[in-house]
Write an enzyme that holds these catalytic residues in place. Sequence first.
Site, mmCIF file in Angstrom:
data_model
loop_
_atom_site.group_PDB
_atom_site.id
_atom_site.type_symbol
_atom_site.label_atom_id
_atom_site.label_comp_id
_atom_site.label_asym_id
_atom_site.label_seq_id
_atom_site.Cartn_x
_atom_site.Cartn_y
_atom_site.Cartn_z
ATOM 1 N N SER A 183 -6.804 -2.679 -0.057
ATOM 2 C CA SER A 183 -6.690 -1.368 -0.709
ATOM 3 C C SER A 183 -7.840 -0.394 0.064
ATOM 4 O O SER A 183 -7.540 -0.167 1.220
ATOM 5 C CB SER A 183 -7.026 -1.613 -2.201
ATOM 6 O OG SER A 183 -6.756 -0.341 -3.023
ATOM 7 N N ASP A 435 4.635 -2.407 -3.536
ATOM 8 C CA ASP A 435 3.344 -1.809 -4.117
ATOM 9 C C ASP A 435 3.608 -0.828 -4.706
ATOM 10 O O ASP A 435 4.058 0.238 -4.431
ATOM 11 C CB ASP A 435 2.462 -1.441 -2.745
ATOM 12 C CG ASP A 435 1.058 -1.258 -3.075
ATOM 13 O OD1 ASP A 435 0.882 -0.472 -4.137
ATOM 14 O OD2 ASP A 435 0.368 -1.447 -2.292
ATOM 15 N N HIS A 481 0.446 -4.423 -5.226
ATOM 16 C CA HIS A 481 -0.693 -3.820 -4.450
ATOM 17 C C HIS A 481 -1.915 -4.835 -4.283
ATOM 18 O O HIS A 481 -2.468 -5.309 -5.385
ATOM 19 C CB HIS A 481 -1.402 -2.696 -5.434
ATOM 20 C CG HIS A 481 -2.562 -1.931 -4.737
ATOM 21 N ND1 HIS A 481 -2.250 -1.433 -3.292
ATOM 22 C CD2 HIS A 481 -3.669 -1.773 -4.928
ATOM 23 C CE1 HIS A 481 -3.308 -1.035 -2.925
ATOM 24 N NE2 HIS A 481 -4.326 -1.116 -3.861
#
Length: 569
Positions: A183, A435, A481
């Site tokens: 991320s 995601d 994610h």
Amino acid sequence: MGRTSRVALAALAATANAASNATSLADVCTVANVQAALPANGIILGIELIPSAVTASALYNATSGMGSTTTTTYCNVTITYTHTGKGDSVLVKYAFPSPDDFEKRFYASYGAVGGATSTGYDAFDYSYDEVVLYGNGTINWDATYMFGYQALGEMTIVGKALTTGFYGLYTDTKIYTYYEGCSDGGREGMSQVQRFGAEYDGAITGAPAFRFAQQQVHHVFSSMVEQTLDYYPPPCELAKIVNATITACDPLDGRTDGVVSRSDLCMLNFNLSSIIGESYYCAAKNSTSLGFGFSKRAEGSTTSYQPAQNGTVSAEGVAVAQTIYDGLHDSNGNRVYLSWQIAAELSDADTVYDSTTGTWELSIPSTGGEYVTKFIQLLELDNLSNLDNVTYDTLVDWMQIGMVRYLDSLQTTLPDLTTFQSTGGKLLHYHGESDPSIPAASSVHYWQSVRSIMYANQSSDESLAALQEWYQFYLIPGAAHCGTNSLQPGPYPEDNMATMIDWVENGVQPSRLNATVSSGTYEGEVQQLCQWPTRPLWSGNSSTFDCVNDTASIDSWTYTFSAFKLPVY
Ligand SMILES: *[C@@H]1O[C@H](CO)[C@@H](O)[C@H](O)[C@H]1NC(C)=O
Ligand SMILES: *[C@@H]1O[C@H](CO)[C@@H](O)[C@H](O)[C@H]1NC(C)=O
Ligand SMILES: *[C@@H]1O[C@H](CO)[C@@H](O)[C@H](O)[C@H]1NC(C)=O
Ligand SMILES: *[C@@H]1O[C@H](CO)[C@@H](O)[C@H](O)[C@H]1NC(C)=O
Ligand SMILES: *[C@@H]1O[C@H](CO)[C@@H](O)[C@H](O)[C@H]1NC(C)=O
Ligand SMILES: *[C@@H]1O[C@H](CO)[C@@H](O)[C@H](O)[C@H]1NC(C)=O
Ligand SMILES: *[C@@H]1O[C@H](CO)[C@@H](O)[C@H](O)[C@H]1NC(C)=O
Ligand SMILES: *[C@@H]1O[C@H](CO)[C@@H](O)[C@H](O)[C@H]1NC(C)=O
Ligand SMILES: *[C@@H]1O[C@H](CO)[C@@H](O)[C@H](O)[C@H]1NC(C)=O
Ligand SMILES: *[C@@H]1O[C@H](CO)[C@@H](O)[C@H](O)[C@H]1NC(C)=O
Ligand SMILES: *[C@@H]1O[C@H](CO)[C@@H](O)[C@H](O)[C@H]1NC(C)=O
Ligand SMILES: *[C@@H]1O[C@H](CO)[C@@H](O)[C@H](O)[C@H]1NC(C)=O
């Protein structure tokens, strides 16, 4: 931007068989040893270490592990430095393992418990979005560059020098240096291979929150679609559309296992309109949503009530979902940006229930809303209050402003990685195909940019082979994610660092990536994921799949952002 991201950078100087003659952690874990190990001021230009501020204390069998190592006994070191002439103060925490555990490796990992750099704005107590403005209209550029790439690079440069001195190694001793993060941590990793390429031997970057300008405004896109189509779907309706899409597209990859391993085939072959009329039901619930992705404050979270939702999927609901999956286009029909893969959750599109009117209403995700208010409008506001007078073209303007303003700090998509590549660096890049926060195609686009910029004059086969020697990209079927997906029981890689160390230190170039299924019918199955651009295809519901070349598939992942005059890497 991942909702869990924060500015916390953990450095681990791992391991062992040191040339050092020290026998125990206690021997080396002293303030005097760390002070002596600090590189002399003047060696690292622009950084002045403050020996008097050093702390060192041995922690034995500490309960919280430090990042990607299992070592729980380590020397807890903090150092402080200032930037020459600036008068600021940056606190960095390092964890040095016991000399007999030290294996001449330095890990810089992201978001680990413990170790971190304050990045000069006290990132231990504040998140970057809380300090990005000094006040309305004034950007804190120091904090922005530190957050963007500088703090991590400095932590690594100082940390490597410190490691050599700490263990009493010869100054030319090779210390393998690795980075791992997902991320915003993935974005940070990309910032390092782009700007500090010579410092790292290996970087593992997951779902990078890079292409910041487009990525953050994209978080407003779903709300914009709802406002434009004037339809605010009950969250259950969209959840049903996602579930029905997963069910319909799961078999297209050749195996019915609850996972859409080929979202490209889903995009090319499945028509969302076929879901219209299916019934949905969700029980009443109170849900808590976290605040802006950067935030360290629990107060940012909100609790909202959702009544029971019972209905059938409407044409309007499908139109919202389809328009979101299609991605942003401007009013002239030019493509502006890419979007989530079909079958990914549509969490940014969540509406909020107004119990006084009994209707579902616009809810702008603060990941996008706060980005627009603070980074684009430069106002100390935590969220956009509405999208009045905002159009798709306004989103393009916001992206354009952000791209130009933060091109050399937050955008983090420089595609020329020559320094990293030519000094032997290896890059392992992965992204969950479903995601719902950072589109998987965002990573594909960067991989394509690096390939075309670095191997502009080579044939397709040559450039692919050359790139894969040092930069490999893997899509993780069904994954969300930076983790598994509760809606798709797919595989997730767990030993990326082992793969990377083998690649860097033993020259074992991977061709596939191990990933283990952690739930569902196939729990425990180890899949060897296909390296991009090949794609998985099962035959006959067997437990193995082939990695195939599929031009139509690759084309479906390939975008030209014609709404921008500048290249968007
Ligand atoms: C740490 O754990 C090891 C193994 O359990 C044990 O032998 C050792 O005595 C412990 N050290 C301390 C300082 O507690
Ligand atoms: C490491 O040392 C610093 C400075 O003394 C201290 O603030 C911090 O709590 C220590 N970390 C741990 C995990 O004990
Ligand atoms: C370790 O000990 C050897 C032999 O006494 C000595 O030559 C060497 O300099 C020492 N190394 C360090 C790093 O202190
Ligand atoms: C979607 O599927 C999940 C399980 O995969 C389930 O928990 C959820 O209730 C479903 N949602 C709807 C609206 O059907
Ligand atoms: C999907 O189906 C609808 C309704 O049959 C049709 O109008 C639409 O053109 C189809 N979309 C595509 C991309 O084929
Ligand atoms: C939601 O929270 C309210 C207030 O705390 C409570 O009265 C209600 O029962 C909760 N509803 C559900 C479905 O949990
Ligand atoms: C949803 O509504 C339909 C029609 O009103 C009803 O038959 C059904 O029982 C409802 N389902 C639930 C779970 O409440
Ligand atoms: C952001 O603002 C919008 C519009 O006021 C609101 O619907 C949404 O809930 C807010 N988001 C957060 C996380 O506060
Ligand atoms: C900053 O601008 C916002 C929006 O115009 C305003 O509400 C706020 O009061 C301003 N803050 C200060 C300190 O002037
Ligand atoms: C939107 O535009 C209208 C017409 O130009 C203007 O009257 C109104 O104040 C604008 N609203 C906002 C929130 O800017
Ligand atoms: C990958 O999985 C295979 C088969 O389970 C195993 O032999 C191999 O050691 C694994 N590789 C890594 C790096 O864990
Ligand atoms: C896919 O294409 C690449 C590049 O042309 C080639 O090297 C590879 O052998 C092909 N793989 C398969 C399974 O056909």
